[in-house]
Scaffold this active site. Structure first.
Site: not given
Ligand code: IPE
Ligand code: IPE
Ligand code: MG
Length: 241
Positions: A21, A38, A132
């Protein structure tokens, strides 16, 4: 498994799960579009797979795209899907060189046909490797995992294929993670402290480690910090120690 890491004898978790995240915030800090974050996150993941293997972690499971993530803009979703396409193609190349078995969990029926083909190929060509066990959760939701498992179990009960007592182990065997042990350590980056529908059944007794580090900045040093934290925990499973 016990291993000496930076002069310290540590118990390395067998299975580490990570909620990747913070890619969006990482990009925002650089005044760049979310998909730039990403892309950086995918690079980090490649490196962390090597780091995990080097530490002796046998199973690494990462949350890459949730069943809820479809709610993001069309542009972001298609950007993520393209990154996953490239990543899966790379995984097919890396399997042999990294001695890595690849599994994908989640509902693949909603994914584009070419992505499903890449998933199947990655799983097929990497079946023979065991350095792994790398699992990527794509269109994964813990509730959806249980929903699909229950549906299949009911159909097997109705057809007479299953006529035993419904045990916890039987339920586990109907989940996407059927042949993977439960995680010992869960890491979530970016300061958020929730599960966001990841592996809700499988994480029942897992230790949780949260860090403010944004996913693209995650590295070997951060991974070692998480493993050290895990070593400070007293795992009980409900018993006394
Ligand atoms: C959780 O992250 C999903 C992934 C890392 C794939 P999100 O950023 O989407 O989750 P919320 O919205 O903060 O709960
Ligand atoms: C996690 O990063 C990746 C996915 C959920 C695909 P985010 O896209 O949720 O990044 P933030 O939380 O907005 O910083
Ligand atoms: Mg996120």
């Amino acid at each position: 498994m016990e291993k000496v890491i930076d002069g310290e004898k540590l118990n390395v978790p067998n299975h580490v799960a990570i909620i990747l995240d913070g890619n969006g915030r990482w990009a925002k800090k650089r005044l760049m579009p979310r998909n730039y974050g990403h892309k950086a996150g995918a690079k980090t993941l490649e490196k962390v797979c090597d780091d995990a293997k080097e530490l002796g972690i046998k199973y690494l499971t990462v949350y890459a795209f949730s069943t809820e993530n479809w709610k993001r803009s069309v542009e972001e979703v298609s950007g993520i899907m393209n990154i996953l396409r490239d990543y899966l193609a790379d995984c097919i190349k890396w399997a042999d060189e990294k001695n890595m078995r690849i599994r994908i969990i989640g509902d693949r029926t909603a994914l584009d046909a070419d992505i499903v083909e890449k998933i199947e190929e990655a799983e097929r060509v990497s079946k023979i490797y065991d350095g792994l066990n790398f699992t990527i959760a794509i269109n994964y939701g813990g509730r959806d995992d249980i929903r699909r498992g229950v549906k299949k179990l009911i159909s097997d009960v109705n057809s007479g294929k299953i006529n035993e007592e419904i045990s916890e182990d039987l339920i586990s065997s109907y989940l996407d993670t059927a042949d993977i042990p439960d995680p010992d350590l869960l890491i979530r980056t970016s300061g958020e402290e929730r599960l966001s529908n990841f592996l809700i059944w499988q994480l029942a007794y897992t230790e949780f480690y949260f860090t403010d580090c944004l996913w693209p900045d995650f590295n070997m040093n951060e991974l070692k910090k998480a493993v050290r934290y895990y070593n400070g925990r007293d795992r009980r499973y409900g018993g006394v120690k």
